[in-house]
Write a protein that holds these residues in place. Structure first.
Motif, PDB file in Angstrom:
ATOM      1  N   TYR A 256      -4.100   1.742 -13.552  1.00  0.00           N
ATOM      2  CA  TYR A 256      -4.705   0.541 -13.432  1.00  0.00           C
ATOM      3  C   TYR A 256      -3.996  -0.946 -13.262  1.00  0.00           C
ATOM      4  O   TYR A 256      -3.543  -1.740 -12.923  1.00  0.00           O
TER       5      TYR A 256
ATOM      6  N   ASP B 109      -1.341  -1.675 -12.963  1.00  0.00           N
ATOM      7  CA  ASP B 109      -0.517  -2.186 -11.792  1.00  0.00           C
ATOM      8  C   ASP B 109      -0.197  -2.258 -10.757  1.00  0.00           C
ATOM      9  O   ASP B 109      -0.430  -3.397  -9.693  1.00  0.00           O
ATOM     10  N   TYR B 110      -2.052  -1.870 -10.396  1.00  0.00           N
ATOM     11  CA  TYR B 110      -2.948  -1.998  -8.890  1.00  0.00           C
ATOM     12  C   TYR B 110      -4.003  -2.582  -9.338  1.00  0.00           C
ATOM     13  O   TYR B 110      -4.737  -2.833  -8.088  1.00  0.00           O
TER      14      TYR B 110
ATOM     15  N   ALA C  55       0.400 -10.915 -10.367  1.00  0.00           N
ATOM     16  CA  ALA C  55      -0.405 -10.211  -9.903  1.00  0.00           C
ATOM     17  C   ALA C  55      -1.516 -10.218  -8.868  1.00  0.00           C
ATOM     18  O   ALA C  55      -2.420  -9.417  -8.503  1.00  0.00           O
TER      19      ALA C  55
ATOM     20  N   THR D 155      -2.535  -6.980  -6.434  1.00  0.00           N
ATOM     21  CA  THR D 155      -4.049  -6.501  -6.741  1.00  0.00           C
ATOM     22  C   THR D 155      -5.428  -7.010  -6.340  1.00  0.00           C
ATOM     23  O   THR D 155      -5.772  -5.819  -6.277  1.00  0.00           O
TER      24      THR D 155
ATOM     25  N   THR E 185      -4.369  -4.153  -4.081  1.00  0.00           N
ATOM     26  CA  THR E 185      -4.350  -2.585  -3.795  1.00  0.00           C
ATOM     27  C   THR E 185      -6.177  -2.686  -4.474  1.00  0.00           C
ATOM     28  O   THR E 185      -5.787  -0.863  -4.720  1.00  0.00           O
ATOM     29  N   SER E 186      -6.686  -2.860  -5.426  1.00  0.00           N
ATOM     30  CA  SER E 186      -7.264  -2.494  -6.081  1.00  0.00           C
ATOM     31  C   SER E 186      -8.767  -2.508  -5.342  1.00  0.00           C
ATOM     32  O   SER E 186      -9.203  -1.436  -5.815  1.00  0.00           O
TER      33      SER E 186
END
Length: 247
Positions: A45, A47-48, A60, A63, A66-67
Motif C-alpha cells: 500500500y 508503494d502503490y 508518488a 500512485t 497504480t492505486s
C-alpha cells in the motif's frame, strides 16, 4: 440494492472493459495472499496506494494510477467490477476503445487528486477503481439517462429484481456519495466519498464534448435516452420465497 445489468448490450466487444477487469482481478490475485501479512501488505500500500500526505509533499504521483488497480477485499473488487461491466461497455462503444481507456484513466486520476485535496495531510492509503468507475457512471448518465437498469433489492427475506431508469439509480447513488462526503472525515479513512463524487462529475464533464458531437439534446431525442442498440428482454423466474397468506 445494487444493479445487476442494463437492457442494452453494447454493439461491439468492449475489449478495454474486459482488459481493465482482467488487470484488476489478476493484480488482486497476485497479492491476495499477503493480506494476512501486515508488514508486506502495508509495504504494498505504501508503494502503490494513494497516500495524500505524500502527494501533497510532491512525491508518488504515479500512485494516482497504480492505486486504481488495488482492492482491499474480494467484495471490494467484485463490486467495482460489476459496476464497470454494467456501465462501461456502452460508454466504450460510443467513445471508441482508446478514447474510453484515456477517459477511464483521466477520471481515476482526477478522483484521486480530489481526494488528496479534501484530505491533504492524511496518511491513510487509498485504493480502488471506484473513482474511475464513478467517472464512467457520470458519462453514462449524460449519454444514456433513460437506459433501463435491473436492480436487485434485498431486504432481509424480501428479494426482488426490478427495472428503473438509469437516471434514478445513478441519481440515488450520487446523492448517497454526496451525503457521505458531507458527513465523513477523509482523514480517518473509510470510504473515499469525495473521490466518488468528484470522479462522477469529472466523467460527466469529460463526456460533454462527445454528447455535443452526437447532437446534444437531439441525440437524446433520437435515442430516447437509451444506448443506440437493440434492447435485450430478460425473463425473471418466480421468487422461491414462500408466500404467507393473510388471515
Amino acid at each position: 440494492m445494487f444493479p445487476i445489468r442494463d437492457h442494452n448490450p453494447s454493439g461491439r466487444t468492449p475489449f478495454v472493459v474486459y482488459l481493465l477487469m482482467a488487470a484488476n482481478i489478476l493484480i488482486f490475485i497476485s497479492y491476495a495472499g499477503a493480506m494476512d501479512d501486515a508488514r508486506l501488505i502495508n509495504q504494498i500500500y505504501y508503494d502503490y496506494a494513494v497516500i495524500p500526505a505524500r502527494i501533497t509533499d510532491g512525491f508518488a504521483f504515479d500512485t494516482l494510477v497504480t492505486s486504481m488497480f488495488l482492492h482491499g477485499s474480494w467484495m471490494h473488487l467484485i463490486g467495482n467490477m460489476l459496476f464497470l461491466w454494467i456501465f462501461g461497455d456502452n460508454l466504450e462503444d460510443e467513445m471508441g476503445h482508446l478514447p474510453f481507456l484515456l477517459f477511464y484513466l483521466a477520471a481515476g486520476v482526477s478522483a484521486g487528486l480530489i481526494h488528496v485535496l479534501t484530505a491533504p495531510g492524511s496518511l491513510v492509503p487509498t485504493i480502488g477503481a471506484s473513482g474511475a468507475i464513478a467517472g464512467v457512471m457520470g458519462g453514462y448518465l449524460l449519454l444514456f439517462p433513460k437506459a433501463q437498469v435491473d436492480i436487485l433489492l434485498i431486504l432481509i427475506i424480501y428479494i426482488r429484481v426490478f427495472t428503473i431508469p438509469a437516471f434514478v439509480m445513478l441519481g440515488v447513488w450520487l446523492g448517497m456519495q454526496f451525503l457521505g462526503s458531507l458527513s465523513s472525515n477523509p482523514d480517518e479513512g473509510g470510504i473515499a466519498y469525495w473521490a466518488h463524487t468528484g470522479g462522477f462529475f469529472v466523467g460527466l464533464v469529460l463526456s460533454i464534448p462527445l454528447w455535443l458531437r452526437r447532437g446534444g439534446v437531439k441525440f437524446w431525442n433520437r435515442t430516447h435516452g437509451h444506448p443506440p442498440h437493440p434492447e435485450q428482454t430478460y425473463k425473471f423466474s418466480q421468487s422461491r420465497i414462500p408466500r404467507i397468506p393473510r388471515r
